[in-house]
Design a protein around this motif. Structure first.
Motif, PDB file in Angstrom:
ATOM      1  N   PRO A 105       0.804  -1.224   0.000  1.00  0.00           N
ATOM      2  CA  PRO A 105       0.000   0.000   0.000  1.00  0.00           C
ATOM      3  C   PRO A 105       0.840   1.278   0.000  1.00  0.00           C
ATOM      4  O   PRO A 105       0.355   2.332  -0.392  1.00  0.00           O
ATOM      5  N   GLN A 106       2.112   1.176   0.402  1.00  0.00           N
ATOM      6  CA  GLN A 106       2.967   2.367   0.431  1.00  0.00           C
ATOM      7  C   GLN A 106       3.670   2.623  -0.896  1.00  0.00           C
ATOM      8  O   GLN A 106       4.153   3.720  -1.130  1.00  0.00           O
ATOM      9  N   GLY A 162       1.583  -0.485  -7.304  1.00  0.00           N
ATOM     10  CA  GLY A 162       1.967  -1.404  -8.363  1.00  0.00           C
ATOM     11  C   GLY A 162       2.167  -2.825  -7.872  1.00  0.00           C
ATOM     12  O   GLY A 162       2.004  -3.128  -6.690  1.00  0.00           O
ATOM     13  N   GLN A 163       2.501  -3.681  -8.825  1.00  0.00           N
ATOM     14  CA  GLN A 163       2.810  -5.080  -8.537  1.00  0.00           C
ATOM     15  C   GLN A 163       4.323  -5.244  -8.576  1.00  0.00           C
ATOM     16  O   GLN A 163       4.971  -4.829  -9.540  1.00  0.00           O
ATOM     17  N   HIS A 164       4.892  -5.835  -7.532  1.00  0.00           N
ATOM     18  CA  HIS A 164       6.334  -5.971  -7.396  1.00  0.00           C
ATOM     19  C   HIS A 164       6.708  -7.447  -7.551  1.00  0.00           C
ATOM     20  O   HIS A 164       6.293  -8.285  -6.750  1.00  0.00           O
ATOM     21  N   TRP A 183       0.487 -10.708   3.060  1.00  0.00           N
ATOM     22  CA  TRP A 183       1.743 -10.668   3.807  1.00  0.00           C
ATOM     23  C   TRP A 183       1.605  -9.627   4.911  1.00  0.00           C
ATOM     24  O   TRP A 183       0.773  -8.737   4.836  1.00  0.00           O
ATOM     25  N   GLU A 184       2.464  -9.771   5.920  1.00  0.00           N
ATOM     26  CA  GLU A 184       2.417  -8.849   7.048  1.00  0.00           C
ATOM     27  C   GLU A 184       3.810  -8.692   7.643  1.00  0.00           C
ATOM     28  O   GLU A 184       4.560  -9.659   7.771  1.00  0.00           O
ATOM     29  N   GLY A 198      -0.112  -6.313   3.004  1.00  0.00           N
ATOM     30  CA  GLY A 198      -0.328  -6.217   1.570  1.00  0.00           C
ATOM     31  C   GLY A 198      -0.769  -7.564   1.036  1.00  0.00           C
ATOM     32  O   GLY A 198      -0.987  -8.508   1.793  1.00  0.00           O
ATOM     33  N   GLY A 199      -0.866  -7.671  -0.268  1.00  0.00           N
ATOM     34  CA  GLY A 199      -1.303  -8.910  -0.897  1.00  0.00           C
ATOM     35  C   GLY A 199      -0.206  -9.511  -1.754  1.00  0.00           C
ATOM     36  O   GLY A 199       0.819  -8.892  -2.019  1.00  0.00           O
ATOM     37  N   PHE A 200      -0.449 -10.758  -2.204  1.00  0.00           N
ATOM     38  CA  PHE A 200       0.490 -11.406  -3.113  1.00  0.00           C
ATOM     39  C   PHE A 200      -0.242 -12.452  -3.942  1.00  0.00           C
ATOM     40  O   PHE A 200      -1.329 -12.908  -3.597  1.00  0.00           O
TER      41      PHE A 200
END
Length: 106
Positions: free
Chosen positions: A18-19, A22-24, A88-89, A95-97
């Motif tokens: 969130p910071q 995009g998708q990493h 993930w945390e 965030g998500g994955f």
């Protein structure tokens, strides 16, 4: 021993933060056996080692990315089709994955 739900070998995918919009991209080599998942990978943050567990019956998995010389990130995912997706945390960040076996994308 590998299985169809969680096959051992190269995996590819991405995480969202969130910071940082995009998708990493993430690239990993994962080994699944007897309920344990191990491996290694790289992403834009750095090189990491994977240690965790999985459950074929429930199609769930969880692991920690231990960044070499850095922090740890906890992942919890669910297998759906050819993908594993989840969240993930780290500390108070989330965030998500989504990841998939490279062989399934060829």
């Amino acid at each position: 021993m590998s299985n169809d739900t969680f096959p051992s070998g190269p995996w590819r995918g991405y995480f969202t933060d969130p910071q940082v919009p995009g998708q990493h991209r993430m690239d990993m080599t994962l080994e699944f056996g007897n309920g344990i998942v191990t491996g290694e990978g790289t992403d834009c943050v750095g090189v990491f080692v994977v240690e965790g567990r999985y459950d074929v019956a429930n199609k769930e998995c969880h692991w920690t990315n231990n960044y070499l010389g850095g922090h740890d990130v906890y992942y919890q995912g669910f297998e759906e089709g050819k993908f594993v997706w989840g969240a993930w945390e780290i500390r108070n960040l989330k965030g998500g994955f989504k990841i998939w076996p490279v062989a399934s994308s060829e």
